[in-house]
Design an enzyme around this catalytic site. Structure first.
Site, PDB file in Angstrom:
ATOM      1  N   GLY A  13       0.762  -1.245   0.000  1.00  0.00           N
ATOM      2  CA  GLY A  13       0.000   0.000   0.000  1.00  0.00           C
ATOM      3  C   GLY A  13       0.791   1.292   0.000  1.00  0.00           C
ATOM      4  O   GLY A  13       1.691   1.508  -0.815  1.00  0.00           O
ATOM      5  N   ILE A  14       0.446   2.160   0.939  1.00  0.00           N
ATOM      6  CA  ILE A  14       1.034   3.500   0.994  1.00  0.00           C
ATOM      7  C   ILE A  14       2.539   3.418   1.255  1.00  0.00           C
ATOM      8  O   ILE A  14       3.337   4.081   0.589  1.00  0.00           O
ATOM      9  CB  ILE A  14       0.318   4.352   2.083  1.00  0.00           C
ATOM     10  N   ASP A  55       8.224  -6.179  13.917  1.00  0.00           N
ATOM     11  CA  ASP A  55       6.925  -5.982  14.564  1.00  0.00           C
ATOM     12  C   ASP A  55       7.042  -4.669  15.346  1.00  0.00           C
ATOM     13  O   ASP A  55       7.788  -4.597  16.338  1.00  0.00           O
ATOM     14  CB  ASP A  55       6.609  -7.162  15.505  1.00  0.00           C
ATOM     15  N   VAL A  56       6.336  -3.646  14.909  1.00  0.00           N
ATOM     16  CA  VAL A  56       6.504  -2.317  15.507  1.00  0.00           C
ATOM     17  C   VAL A  56       6.093  -2.265  16.980  1.00  0.00           C
ATOM     18  O   VAL A  56       6.437  -1.310  17.676  1.00  0.00           O
ATOM     19  CB  VAL A  56       5.732  -1.224  14.710  1.00  0.00           C
ATOM     20  N   GLY A  83       0.142   0.053   9.917  1.00  0.00           N
ATOM     21  CA  GLY A  83      -1.130   0.271  10.596  1.00  0.00           C
ATOM     22  C   GLY A  83      -2.089  -0.883  10.400  1.00  0.00           C
ATOM     23  O   GLY A  83      -1.988  -1.646   9.442  1.00  0.00           O
ATOM     24  N   TYR A 147      -9.372   2.657  16.216  1.00  0.00           N
ATOM     25  CA  TYR A 147      -8.589   3.227  15.106  1.00  0.00           C
ATOM     26  C   TYR A 147      -8.618   4.757  15.184  1.00  0.00           C
ATOM     27  O   TYR A 147      -7.583   5.418  15.068  1.00  0.00           O
ATOM     28  CB  TYR A 147      -9.163   2.736  13.775  1.00  0.00           C
ATOM     29  N   LYS A 151      -5.413   7.295  15.760  1.00  0.00           N
ATOM     30  CA  LYS A 151      -5.004   8.311  14.780  1.00  0.00           C
ATOM     31  C   LYS A 151      -5.055   9.724  15.383  1.00  0.00           C
ATOM     32  O   LYS A 151      -4.239  10.573  15.049  1.00  0.00           O
ATOM     33  CB  LYS A 151      -5.861   8.203  13.520  1.00  0.00           C
TER      34      LYS A 151
HETATM   35  N1  LIG Z   1      -5.851   2.757   2.917  1.00  0.00           N
HETATM   36  C1  LIG Z   1      -6.541   3.755   3.468  1.00  0.00           C
HETATM   37  O1  LIG Z   1      -7.690   4.061   3.046  1.00  0.00           O
HETATM   38  C2  LIG Z   1      -5.944   4.575   4.588  1.00  0.00           C
HETATM   39  C3  LIG Z   1      -6.607   5.747   4.976  1.00  0.00           C
HETATM   40  C4  LIG Z   1      -6.080   6.503   5.997  1.00  0.00           C
HETATM   41  C5  LIG Z   1      -4.919   6.115   6.643  1.00  0.00           C
HETATM   42  N2  LIG Z   1      -4.285   4.964   6.255  1.00  0.00           N
HETATM   43  C6  LIG Z   1      -3.069   4.601   6.995  1.00  0.00           C
HETATM   44  O2  LIG Z   1      -2.000   4.386   6.098  1.00  0.00           O
HETATM   45  C7  LIG Z   1      -1.063   3.472   6.670  1.00  0.00           C
HETATM   46  C8  LIG Z   1      -0.747   2.389   5.652  1.00  0.00           C
HETATM   47  O3  LIG Z   1      -1.940   1.693   5.359  1.00  0.00           O
HETATM   48  P1  LIG Z   1      -2.209   0.956   3.970  1.00  0.00           P
HETATM   49  O4  LIG Z   1      -3.558   1.336   3.530  1.00  0.00           O
HETATM   50  O5  LIG Z   1      -1.065   1.108   3.057  1.00  0.00           O
HETATM   51  O6  LIG Z   1      -2.325  -0.556   4.521  1.00  0.00           O
HETATM   52  P2  LIG Z   1      -1.634  -1.927   4.053  1.00  0.00           P
HETATM   53  O7  LIG Z   1      -2.316  -3.002   4.797  1.00  0.00           O
HETATM   54  O8  LIG Z   1      -1.625  -1.982   2.561  1.00  0.00           O
HETATM   55  O9  LIG Z   1      -0.129  -1.757   4.580  1.00  0.00           O
HETATM   56  C9  LIG Z   1       0.152  -1.775   5.954  1.00  0.00           C
HETATM   57  C10 LIG Z   1       1.375  -2.624   6.202  1.00  0.00           C
HETATM   58  O10 LIG Z   1       1.668  -2.564   7.618  1.00  0.00           O
HETATM   59  C11 LIG Z   1       2.137  -3.840   8.006  1.00  0.00           C
HETATM   60  N3  LIG Z   1       1.974  -4.048   9.443  1.00  0.00           N
HETATM   61  C12 LIG Z   1       0.825  -4.253  10.134  1.00  0.00           C
HETATM   62  N4  LIG Z   1       1.093  -4.459  11.427  1.00  0.00           N
HETATM   63  C13 LIG Z   1       2.433  -4.380  11.578  1.00  0.00           C
HETATM   64  C14 LIG Z   1       3.308  -4.503  12.689  1.00  0.00           C
HETATM   65  N5  LIG Z   1       2.856  -4.807  13.921  1.00  0.00           N
HETATM   66  N6  LIG Z   1       4.633  -4.313  12.478  1.00  0.00           N
HETATM   67  C15 LIG Z   1       5.106  -4.065  11.234  1.00  0.00           C
HETATM   68  N7  LIG Z   1       4.324  -3.976  10.131  1.00  0.00           N
HETATM   69  C16 LIG Z   1       2.998  -4.130  10.310  1.00  0.00           C
HETATM   70  C17 LIG Z   1       1.295  -4.827   7.191  1.00  0.00           C
HETATM   71  O11 LIG Z   1       1.930  -6.100   7.107  1.00  0.00           O
HETATM   72  C18 LIG Z   1       1.187  -4.117   5.848  1.00  0.00           C
HETATM   73  O12 LIG Z   1       2.176  -4.539   4.928  1.00  0.00           O
HETATM   74  C19 LIG Z   1      -1.714   2.946   7.950  1.00  0.00           C
HETATM   75  O13 LIG Z   1      -1.174   3.629   9.063  1.00  0.00           O
HETATM   76  C20 LIG Z   1      -3.182   3.290   7.759  1.00  0.00           C
HETATM   77  O14 LIG Z   1      -3.847   3.458   8.983  1.00  0.00           O
HETATM   78  C21 LIG Z   1      -4.772   4.183   5.240  1.00  0.00           C
END
Ligand SMILES: NC(=O)c1ccc[n+]([C@@H]2O[C@H](COP(=O)([O-])OP(=O)(O)OC[C@H]3O[C@@H](n4cnc5c(N)ncnc54)[C@H](O)[C@@H]3O)[C@@H](O)[C@H]2O)c1
Length: 253
Positions: A13-14, A55-56, A83, A147, A151
């Site tokens: 993802g992001i 693992d964060v 996240g 959540y 945040k």
């Molecule tokens: N996708 C959305 O719509 C959205 C919107 C607002 C905020 N966010 C935030 O953006 C950030 C990235 O989210 P995303 O959408 O790319 O999600 P994603 O699931 O695609 O990526 C998140 C990554 O975090 C990793 N992760 C989870 N728990 C972990 C841990 N304990 N230690 C290490 N790694 C861990 C996962 O394995 C995954 O690869 C997050 O903080 C999320 O809350 C996402």
């Protein structure tokens, strides 16, 4: 100058889009993620990146990740991004276990990252800390109870961090995405082991977007990465303690 950039949760993802952007700019990129499978896939797409299982929620693992990323040159940019999403769980659905898991990753995990990054950056008097928040930090209807709390907590922590680190020339900011196309539902569902139906909330209801999102669409991970790149650049040297929304205008409604 080649920067040393550490990103948590960049197996997907992001975070993955951010890692790609910094690697394309010629920076040294260090990726930490809990998923070995996603780390391997990331390494295949960004061969220059250094990957670590992380693992964060474990401070010692975060310390080791930060030290590796800093090397002898020092750490330039640290991005807290890993996240877990709580599928819109209400107060009645939020068990103590769910609360602890979400806060553990999304808030305590970010504290671990901020503490390690600050320890590594302060002696060099340079650095950028960027925390990925969410529109849920300020909008109650965006996501679930734990959540949203996590945040909002990130925003408060980042404002205090900016005060603590400003005199050393280190900036700390939040980038708060709105609905963004990633696999967060699937990945969080895996992590929470089927605790919740993940297919709920505004992100799962495109028919609500016309009303809530002036841009009338979800965003892309690359659109979020572009703002993170800006905050890490020289051009953002006087921006600190801020929450910058990348949400198609949702937070303006
Ligand atoms: N996708 C959305 O719509 C959205 C919107 C607002 C905020 N966010 C935030 O953006 C950030 C990235 O989210 P995303 O959408 O790319 O999600 P994603 O699931 O695609 O990526 C998140 C990554 O975090 C990793 N992760 C989870 N728990 C972990 C841990 N304990 N230690 C290490 N790694 C861990 C996962 O394995 C995954 O690869 C997050 O903080 C999320 O809350 C996402």
């Amino acid at each position: 100058m080649v920067r040393r950039v550490a990103i948590t949760g960049a197996g997907s993802g992001i975070g993955l889009a951010v890692a790609r952007a910094f690697a394309a700019a010629g920076d040294e990129v260090f990726i930490g993620d809990i998923s070995e499978e996603r780390l391997e896939a990331t390494k295949a797409t960004i061969p220059t990146a250094t990957i670590s299982r992380l693992d964060v929620t474990d401070f010692d693992q975060m310390s080791a990740f930060g030290v590796t990323a800093a090397g002898t040159q020092g750490l330039d940019v640290f991005i807290n991004n890993a996240g877990v999403f709580d599928a819109y769980a209400s107060i009645t659905e939020t068990t103590v276990d769910l609360w602890q898991r979400i806060i553990g990753v999304n808030l305590t995990g970010y504290f671990h990252g901020c503490k390690v990054a600050a320890q590594l950056m302060l002696p060099n008097k340079r650095g950028r800390i960027i925390n990925v928040g969410s529109v849920a930090g300020q909008r109650g209807a965006a996501d679930g109870l734990s959540y949203s709390a996590s945040k909002a907590g990130i925003e408060g922590m980042t404002r205090r961090l900016a005060i603590d680190l400003g005199p050393a020339g280190i900036t700390a900011n939040v980038v708060a995405p709105g609905v963004t196309a990633t696999d967060i539902r699937k990945n969080s569902g895996e992590q929470l082991g089927g605790m919740l139906d993940m297919n709920r909330g505004i992100g799962a209801s495109p028919e609500l977007w016309d009303f809530l999102i002036p841009a009338r669409r979800g965003g892309t991970a690359d659109e979020v990465a572009a703002v993170i790149e800006f905050l890490a650049s020289e051009k953002a040297s006087y921006v600190t303690g801020q929450v910058i929304h990348v949400d198609g205008g949702w937070s303006a409604t």
